[in-house]
Design a protein around this motif. Structure first.
Motif, PDB file in Angstrom:
ATOM      1  N   LEU A 122       0.706  -1.246   0.050  1.00 41.59           N
ATOM      2  CA  LEU A 122      -0.099   0.069  -0.374  1.00 41.59           C
ATOM      3  C   LEU A 122       0.660   1.414  -0.198  1.00 41.59           C
ATOM      4  N   VAL A 123       2.036   1.201   0.767  1.00 39.90           N
ATOM      5  CA  VAL A 123       2.632   2.303   1.258  1.00 39.90           C
ATOM      6  C   VAL A 123       2.817   2.844  -0.723  1.00 39.90           C
ATOM      7  N   ALA A 124       4.135   1.778  -1.583  1.00 44.22           N
ATOM      8  CA  ALA A 124       4.565   0.894  -2.288  1.00 44.22           C
ATOM      9  C   ALA A 124       3.727   2.229  -4.026  1.00 44.22           C
ATOM     10  N   HIS A 125       2.544   1.780  -3.743  1.00 41.81           N
ATOM     11  CA  HIS A 125       1.228   2.157  -4.270  1.00 41.81           C
ATOM     12  C   HIS A 125       1.117   3.495  -3.904  1.00 41.81           C
ATOM     13  N   ASP A 126       1.256   4.284  -2.940  1.00 42.07           N
ATOM     14  CA  ASP A 126       1.149   5.436  -2.656  1.00 42.07           C
ATOM     15  C   ASP A 126       2.418   6.739  -3.463  1.00 42.07           C
ATOM     16  N   ALA A 127       3.421   5.908  -2.747  1.00 40.73           N
ATOM     17  CA  ALA A 127       4.875   6.277  -3.431  1.00 40.73           C
ATOM     18  C   ALA A 127       4.821   6.531  -5.173  1.00 40.73           C
ATOM     19  N   ALA A 128       4.344   5.144  -5.393  1.00 40.26           N
ATOM     20  CA  ALA A 128       4.202   5.513  -7.528  1.00 40.26           C
ATOM     21  C   ALA A 128       2.777   5.748  -7.976  1.00 40.26           C
ATOM     22  N   CYS A 129       1.609   6.588  -6.976  1.00 37.92           N
ATOM     23  CA  CYS A 129       1.207   7.315  -7.745  1.00 37.92           C
ATOM     24  C   CYS A 129       1.707   9.035  -7.408  1.00 37.92           C
ATOM     25  N   ARG A 130       2.431   9.047  -6.745  1.00 34.47           N
ATOM     26  CA  ARG A 130       3.250  10.604  -6.882  1.00 34.47           C
ATOM     27  C   ARG A 130       4.169  10.205  -7.940  1.00 34.47           C
ATOM     28  N   VAL A 131       4.699   9.429  -8.249  1.00 37.00           N
ATOM     29  CA  VAL A 131       5.629   9.628  -9.159  1.00 37.00           C
ATOM     30  C   VAL A 131       4.751   9.939 -10.451  1.00 37.00           C
ATOM     31  N   ILE A 132       3.885   8.720 -10.425  1.00 40.04           N
ATOM     32  CA  ILE A 132       3.273   8.920 -11.726  1.00 40.04           C
ATOM     33  C   ILE A 132       2.398  10.315 -11.867  1.00 40.04           C
ATOM     34  N   ALA A 133       1.433  11.330 -10.144  1.00 41.49           N
ATOM     35  CA  ALA A 133       2.211  13.364 -10.573  1.00 41.49           C
ATOM     36  C   ALA A 133       2.917  13.304 -11.123  1.00 41.49           C
ATOM     37  N   ARG A 134       4.742  13.371 -10.719  1.00 44.55           N
ATOM     38  CA  ARG A 134       5.111  14.143 -11.038  1.00 44.55           C
ATOM     39  C   ARG A 134       5.484  14.352 -12.670  1.00 44.55           C
ATOM     40  N   LEU A 135       5.462  12.719 -13.153  1.00 49.63           N
ATOM     41  CA  LEU A 135       5.651  12.775 -14.446  1.00 49.63           C
ATOM     42  C   LEU A 135       4.827  13.391 -15.057  1.00 49.63           C
ATOM     43  N   ARG A 136       4.111  13.690 -14.954  1.00 49.75           N
ATOM     44  CA  ARG A 136       2.646  14.183 -15.650  1.00 49.75           C
ATOM     45  C   ARG A 136       2.903  15.302 -15.555  1.00 49.75           C
ATOM     46  N   LYS A 137       3.233  15.868 -14.504  1.00 44.67           N
ATOM     47  CA  LYS A 137       3.171  17.269 -14.143  1.00 44.67           C
ATOM     48  C   LYS A 137       4.134  17.892 -15.348  1.00 44.67           C
ATOM     49  N   GLU A 138       5.308  17.547 -14.905  1.00 50.86           N
ATOM     50  CA  GLU A 138       6.919  17.562 -15.825  1.00 50.86           C
ATOM     51  C   GLU A 138       6.552  17.163 -17.893  1.00 50.86           C
ATOM     52  N   ARG A 139       5.643  16.516 -17.688  1.00 52.79           N
ATOM     53  CA  ARG A 139       4.655  16.181 -19.307  1.00 52.79           C
ATOM     54  C   ARG A 139       4.134  17.704 -19.930  1.00 52.79           C
TER      55      ARG A 139
END
Length: 542
Positions: A122-139
């Protein structure tokens, strides 16, 4: 006979019993099913009120656009643009679907993994979602930068499109589709942090230079200005619509630009006495004109509610690069930022717009909700982080460009504020209105001196510091030059020039390089040059 909705010859004509209007069957059926009323008169309408018309089988005439080669090229261009837009939309939809599918698959795999790793998963999922959000912002930021760079491509890349567009729109740029916010106003990208950094760096560099600033030895001395007289007069604008409303000087080339009542702006070489180019395109009088020295650009504002950006070509002519239609009322002023990358326009619609010069994009449009009066003048502070505006209700407003906040306001004038000029020393501001000229100390935000050179029936139309900050020129029923002093000392009028136009209304005044001459526009069609006899320049023109 044409359809009342589409304006074209209907393929299946029908007529309304109630109004007698002719329609295309498929169009009126759709409208009646959606709204239940006549699209023209607004009366209730049902399909029982629609009567078909029988017509003979005739060959459908070609549209007017297909009657000539330019028209057919225009039709092909429109079809090609539509095809490209459709293809682009499909590619965007495909890209979005792929992203959504990829994310869904990732979520499924992640939830399967949670069965094995429990709470740590569950912790890994939360971290992954934050990474995805950051990548989307950079995109998204990368896409925004890419779109901006495409808008800043050289004009030659879009020459073919410009030619086709001129055939379709008779030389006027069509209005672009823009996104609207919930309040119906156009959405603006805003002034980004990178632009604010650029403005701040420019401010720091210019402020540092100002501390070391010295009066140039080539500046015209006071005794020379006292001996100035009219050297020449040039009929630059049309006799049928006389009047010069604004002027600007390109110092390094000694070129003068004027804006006139005749809807034209004129680029004039003072040394040769020749007109270099006439900028025609506005439909009403040109209220403001400014040079952008970095890229040989000229800005013009007009009462036709538009601002135009003109670029000099190799043949010395100026071509219209952008037509900006962001204002809803007369545009009264344009002013260029010290970076030469941005400019501001001010309008009677109670807004000012901050533009990116290369793309012609309005980054932000600022309105003061507490006021309803329009803007009649505007000028950047020499350091570029402060903007001054004058209103039609005698107010002077000072704005912080970075936050677009109104940080100060000066009252006391009578009538519209017709002109604003910041001194090169950085802390004097001169404003002109119907009641004369007021001088403001920006350090203490107060008025320290007022000039009333004319009677109560004569407005002051222009005020201008020279580039060194040593002289101040005022224009109204005549032209006066004052020697700049400090806050406590007297500012002496060292020279008065009569208005030789015969109109009793000098509308604009500009100092030449090193104050070696003055360029004056009046409500006749002539530009007048005042200076020392024997200075370089051509003989007087009639």
């Amino acid at each position: 006979m044409n359809c009342s909705m589409s304006g074209e010859v209907p393929e299946e004509p029908v007529v309304s019993k109630k109004s007698g209007l002719l329609f295309e069957k498929r169009l009126i059926e759709r409208h009646v099913s959606d709204y239940g009323k006549c699209p023209i008169t607004g009366e209730p309408l049902t399909m029982d009120d629609i009567v078909p018309i029988k017509t003979g089988k005739i060959v459908k005439p070609r549209p007017v656009q297909a009657a000539s080669i330019p028209g057919m090229l225009g039709m092909f261009q429109i079809e090609w643009d539509g095809l490209m837009l459709s293809n682009f939309a499909l590619e965007q939809q495909l890209h979005t679907a792929r992203q959504e599918l990829s994310h869904a698959l990732y979520q499924v795999l992640l939830w399967h993994a949670l069965d094995f790793v429990g709470k740590q998963g569950l912790v890994a999922h939360d971290a992954a979602c934050r990474v995805i959000a950051r990548l989307r912002k950079e995109r998204d930021e990368a896409r925004s930068l890419l779109a901006q760079s495409e808008r800043q491509m050289p004009m030659s890349m879009s020459a073919v499109t410009a030619v086709n567009a001129s055939a379709l729109s008779n030389g006027k740029r069509a209005a672009e589709d823009e996104e609207l916010g919930p309040n119906g106003k156009k959405l603006r990208p805003g002034i980004s942090s990178s632009i604010i950094t650029e403005l701040t760096d420019c401010n720091a560099a210019l402020s540092q230079q100002r501390k070391k600033r010295q009066i140039p030895p080539s500046l015209a001395p006071v005794d020379a200005v006292e001996r100035y007289t009219q050297l020449s007069s040039y009929p630059l604008h049309k006799t049928s619509k006389p009047g010069i409303l604004s002027a600007d000087i390109y110092y390094s080339k000694d070129i003068v630009a004027t804006g006139g009542v005749d809807t034209n702006a004129v680029i004039f070489d003072r040394k040769s006495g020749q007109i270099l180019s006439t900028l025609s395109g506005h439909s009403k009088k040109v209220t403001s004109v400014k040079f952008v020295t970095q890229d040989d650009l000229v800005l013009t504002a007009s009462t036709d509610k538009t601002v135009r950006v003109w670029q000099r070509s190799d043949s010395e002519n100026y071509n219209c690069r952008h037509i900006l239609k962001d204002h809803t009322a007369e545009v009264q002023a344009v002013t260029v930022h010290a970076t030469n990358n941005y400019f501001v326009s001010a309008s009677l619609d109670n807004t000012w717009c901050f533009y990116d010069l290369s793309s012609g994009l309005c980054l932000t449009q600022v309105a003061d909700a507490s006021e309803t009066e329009g803007y009649t003048s505007a000028a950047f502070h020499p350091d570029g982080l402060i903007l001054g505006t004058g209103t039609s209700e005698a107010l002077v407003k000072i704005w912080d460009v970075k936050s677009q906040a109104n940080v100060a306001r000066f009252d006391g004038h009578v009538g519209a504020v017709t002109a604003i000029s910041f001194s090169e020393n950085g802390y004097f501001l001169a404003t002109a209105a119907h009641d004369g000229v007021k001088l403001w100390d920006l350090r203490k935000l107060r008025n320290f001196r007022t000039f009333t050179p004319y009677d109560s029936n004569t407005a002051t139309n222009s005020v201008e510091f020279d580039h060194s900050g040593s002289y101040l020129a005022v224009a109204g029923s005549d032209i006066r030059v004052y020697q700049v002093a400090n806050v406590k000392s007297e500012w002496n009028c060292i020279k008065t020039f009569p208005d030789l136009s015969g109109t009793g209304k000098a509308t604009c005044v500009k100092f030449g390089p090193d104050a070696k001459y003055l360029a004056v526009g009046s409500m006749d069609r002539n530009l007048r040059i005042f200076g020392l006899p024997g200075d370089d320049g051509p003989v007087e023109s009639s």
